[in-house]
Scaffold this motif. Structure first.
Motif, PDB file in Angstrom:
ATOM      1  N   GLU A 272      -1.416  -0.196  12.698  1.00 51.32           N
ATOM      2  CA  GLU A 272      -2.206   0.390  11.392  1.00 51.32           C
ATOM      3  C   GLU A 272      -2.421  -0.744  10.360  1.00 51.32           C
ATOM      4  N   VAL A 273      -3.223  -0.649   9.522  1.00 47.39           N
ATOM      5  CA  VAL A 273      -3.481  -1.684   8.428  1.00 47.39           C
ATOM      6  C   VAL A 273      -2.982  -1.129   7.062  1.00 47.39           C
ATOM      7  N   ILE A 274      -2.282  -1.719   6.367  1.00 50.95           N
ATOM      8  CA  ILE A 274      -1.807  -1.268   5.135  1.00 50.95           C
ATOM      9  C   ILE A 274      -1.738  -2.412   4.199  1.00 50.95           C
ATOM     10  N   ASP A 275      -2.565  -2.263   3.039  1.00 57.12           N
ATOM     11  CA  ASP A 275      -2.484  -3.521   1.984  1.00 57.12           C
ATOM     12  C   ASP A 275      -2.760  -4.868   2.806  1.00 57.12           C
ATOM     13  N   ASP A 276      -3.903  -4.714   3.619  1.00 59.44           N
ATOM     14  CA  ASP A 276      -4.248  -5.863   4.394  1.00 59.44           C
ATOM     15  C   ASP A 276      -3.438  -6.548   5.291  1.00 59.44           C
TER      16      ASP A 276
ATOM     17  N   ILE B 168      -1.149   7.007   4.495  1.00 61.06           N
ATOM     18  CA  ILE B 168      -0.992   8.278   3.523  1.00 61.06           C
ATOM     19  C   ILE B 168      -1.230   7.733   2.308  1.00 61.06           C
ATOM     20  N   MET B 169      -2.233   8.277   1.538  1.00 60.41           N
ATOM     21  CA  MET B 169      -2.551   7.938   0.276  1.00 60.41           C
ATOM     22  C   MET B 169      -1.203   7.882  -0.600  1.00 60.41           C
TER      23      MET B 169
ATOM     24  N   ASN C  29       4.637   0.481  -2.324  1.00 63.01           N
ATOM     25  CA  ASN C  29       4.195  -0.814  -2.154  1.00 63.01           C
ATOM     26  C   ASN C  29       4.743  -1.221  -0.705  1.00 63.01           C
ATOM     27  N   VAL C  30       4.026  -1.509   0.206  1.00 58.17           N
ATOM     28  CA  VAL C  30       4.285  -1.623   1.679  1.00 58.17           C
ATOM     29  C   VAL C  30       4.974  -3.182   1.494  1.00 58.17           C
TER      30      VAL C  30
END
Length: 154
Positions: free
Chosen positions: A30-34, A79-80, A84-85
């Motif tokens: 999965e991609v989260i915050d680039d 999930i919105m 902060n990841v």
């Protein structure tokens, strides 16, 4: 497999990225915050719970917070409204844990103060109830001086 590639839509091209720390197949991605997250999977021997993420800005893989149980052949979604990841990758884990510890300590202090206030209020309530339940003795009758002298003569 530890190797990977990333896709750049603007140039319609794939490029190699550094190898992951842990070999895996059948993992979720999965991609989260680039950042690209590789989640769980099969490492050639057993199912794994390990999570790592690739940061394109630094061109490095980082250990992320692992899952609680081993999973393979899984999927993932974003999930919105998640925190902060970056707080969950290994390089920030020490700071995150200290912040959580401080928050827990502050919460414990507030809880302790609240309990102490409740105990003090309960003690005051009990004291005020005790004062209300003690009956006041009736006033003593007044003795008339003449009655007193008359009773002595008899």
């Amino acid at each position: 497999m530890c190797s990977g590639e990333k896709y750049k839509p603007s140039t319609n091209s794939w490029s190699h990225i550094p190898d992951m720390y842990n070999p895996r197949s059948n993992f979720a991605i999965e991609v989260i915050d680039d950042m690209i997250f590789a989640i769980g999977g099969f490492n050639g021997v057993t199912t794994t719970y390990q999570v790592e993420c690739y940061d394109e800005k630094t061109n490095e893989w980082y250990e992320a917070t692992d899952m609680n149980i081993c999973r393979s052949a899984l999927s993932a979604c974003v999930i919105m409204g998640l925190p902060n990841v970056y707080d969950y990758i290994h390089k920030h884990r020490e700071r995150l844990m200290e912040e959580k510890r401080q928050k827990l300590l502050a919460h414990e202090v507030r809880r302790s103060q609240h309990q102490q206030q409740q105990q003090e209020q309960e003690q005051m309530r009990q004291i005020s109830q005790v004062g209300q339940t003690i009956p006041t003795p009736p006033p003593l009758p007044r003795i008339n001086e003449n009655d007193h002298n008359n009773n002595r003569r008899r």
